[in-house]
Design an enzyme around this catalytic site. Sequence first.
Site, mmCIF file in Angstrom:
data_model
loop_
_atom_site.group_PDB
_atom_site.id
_atom_site.type_symbol
_atom_site.label_atom_id
_atom_site.label_comp_id
_atom_site.label_asym_id
_atom_site.label_seq_id
_atom_site.Cartn_x
_atom_site.Cartn_y
_atom_site.Cartn_z
ATOM 1 N N PHE A 147 3.743 60.974 49.187
ATOM 2 C CA PHE A 147 3.292 60.515 47.877
ATOM 3 C C PHE A 147 1.954 61.139 47.469
ATOM 4 C CE2 PHE A 147 1.617 57.826 51.220
ATOM 5 C CZ PHE A 147 0.275 57.749 50.894
ATOM 6 N N LYS A 165 -6.352 56.845 45.650
ATOM 7 C CA LYS A 165 -5.162 57.647 45.972
ATOM 8 C C LYS A 165 -5.003 58.780 44.965
ATOM 9 C CE LYS A 165 -0.584 56.502 45.301
ATOM 10 N NZ LYS A 165 0.715 55.879 45.600
ATOM 11 N N ASP A 263 9.544 47.363 48.485
ATOM 12 C CA ASP A 263 9.180 48.190 49.643
ATOM 13 C C ASP A 263 8.234 47.411 50.567
ATOM 14 O OD1 ASP A 263 9.455 50.440 51.199
ATOM 15 O OD2 ASP A 263 7.832 51.546 50.235
HETATM 16 O O1 809 Z 1 -7.326 49.725 51.376
HETATM 17 C C1 809 Z 1 -6.419 50.204 50.688
HETATM 18 N N1 809 Z 1 -6.148 49.781 49.445
HETATM 19 C C2 809 Z 1 -5.112 50.491 48.931
HETATM 20 O O2 809 Z 1 -4.622 50.288 47.823
HETATM 21 C C3 809 Z 1 -4.704 51.460 49.913
HETATM 22 C C4 809 Z 1 -5.511 51.274 51.015
HETATM 23 C C5 809 Z 1 -5.341 52.052 52.153
HETATM 24 C C6 809 Z 1 -5.933 52.130 53.422
HETATM 25 C C7 809 Z 1 -7.134 51.414 53.948
HETATM 26 C C8 809 Z 1 -6.797 50.386 54.925
HETATM 27 O O3 809 Z 1 -7.925 50.043 55.670
HETATM 28 C C9 809 Z 1 -5.266 53.121 54.134
HETATM 29 N N2 809 Z 1 -4.290 53.626 53.337
HETATM 30 C C10 809 Z 1 -3.389 54.691 53.688
HETATM 31 C C11 809 Z 1 -4.301 53.011 52.135
HETATM 32 C C12 809 Z 1 -3.490 53.208 51.027
HETATM 33 C C13 809 Z 1 -3.692 52.442 49.880
HETATM 34 C C14 809 Z 1 -2.876 52.708 48.708
HETATM 35 C C15 809 Z 1 -1.496 52.599 48.811
HETATM 36 C C16 809 Z 1 -3.412 53.085 47.477
HETATM 37 CL CL1 809 Z 1 -5.078 53.313 47.241
HETATM 38 C C17 809 Z 1 -2.611 53.298 46.370
HETATM 39 C C18 809 Z 1 -1.264 53.164 46.504
HETATM 40 C C19 809 Z 1 -0.708 52.830 47.724
#
Ligand code: 809
Length: 492
Positions: A147, A165, A263
Amino acid sequence: MDDSEINKELKQKLNVSSCEEERVEAPESPEAQSWTPEKSGQAAETKFPSPQTPLQSGHGQDVDELSPYQRWKMLRAGPPGCPQTPVPEKRGSLRWFSPQMPDKTERTFSQHSSPHMSTRCVLRIMEMTSRYEKEFLQLERIGIGAFGTVYKCIKRLDGCVYAVKHLIRSFDDIKDEDVVLREVYAHAVLGHHPHIVRYYSSWVEDKHMIIQNEYCNGGNLQTAVCHTKVVNSHFQESHLKDILLHISLGLKYMHSTDLVHLDIKPSNIFICYNTSSSATSAEPGSEADWFLSAKVIYKIGDLGHVTLISKPKVEEGDIRFLASEILQEDFKHLPKADIFALGLTIAVAAGAESLPSNGDKWHHIRQGNLPDIPQMLSESFYSLIQSMIRPSPEDRPSAATLVKNRLLCPSLGRMEELQQQLNLEKFKTTQLERELREAQQASPMGEARSHGPEDVGTPSRPRSTKRLVGGKSRRSSSFTCVEPSGDSFMSL
Ligand code: 809
């Protein structure tokens, strides 16, 4: 001053931010070194701290432990270990450059020969700098997938940490923009909920979407489960119940807004550790108190598959957690597909071996059989999880039913008990009122007496008590609040 000298001077100035970043840097990790920035031309010397080494504020304190104000001050004031760093005097000056200066900076400078021209160049580059680079200090990469890539960042303006992201796909390659935007639309519909990762902003840069979300400091459930396995342990039943309750609360809310997640899985459940002092001291009272005092909060994240219950556009989630009706394109009970996935998520958190993606084992689970769980769970809790993966979606509990389950929320039992006591007291009051009225009517002095208790020899009683038992109103009334002591009735 020749060209190369001017360039050198300007490069030094532009590196103000780089230097600022060095102070929060840990030694470079191999992962950070091998990372290739999405945008071509980002400076190769950009350094990211290793995830294993916490960022240091320069005072031996992890950046995560600092308050937003301390982080903001740290960003602004220049590092203790970098005294030579010039601190820019005002906003809009060089410090607003991102630490990741694009290579083109260098190229642009070499095209100009006078300091005057160079200043103009700086201004031009400032205009060119992306919103992301201007607004955020990128700390480390925290995730990468098909993604896109997720970074942990500090927003320069408020000093707070966010997860940002960057979507890989460009809007040029996307046929159905709605699919990309569904995440943003979903957040817009949902607003804020304590058990859904909070969304702050999104924008498009170079035809790529960027989403700024709440940063959850405890990673995701998948990583936590892996850690427990490494130490030959697993989440205890009480924690599993917390996860189930929190995620059910998030789902109940989501489903009530006509949305389904589709999901749900451990890697999409994020963990927030509440490090504030109220988390360790306060005795929970109201719901808000409870939220403040909770030490761990589980939240639903990644809304990339969210769709409308009433008008679904289904993009199947992870096959390992997928209910079979979705595969058969039966979308009549979509919320129950989230329940199915949540049931399996809890099984994985309880220590179940990795779930199958196909084959007999996959079908066996879809027949209502939980995968093997290597710990003794109470019969009632096991049955509850099992009910969530029943073959027929209608037979699975809804999120609204789950959150009312006494197993998950024992305080509900106490609340119900108190409510019953209160109702009983109200009933007794009404009875006594009626008896009093009847007695008053039967007495020759009934009318006079009906004016209140003070007329019958209790002058010291406060007026409020008089009104509690009906006052001048001769009608039986229902009370919203009754003193349970019963004292007022005894002395009548
Ligand atoms: O902390 C997060 N918030 C999110 O939305 C997010 C986050 C994480 C983290 C931090 C965990 O300590 C690791 N990953 C891979 C994240 C992904 C997301 C995320 C998922 C975001 Cl920013 C947007 C869409 C899906």
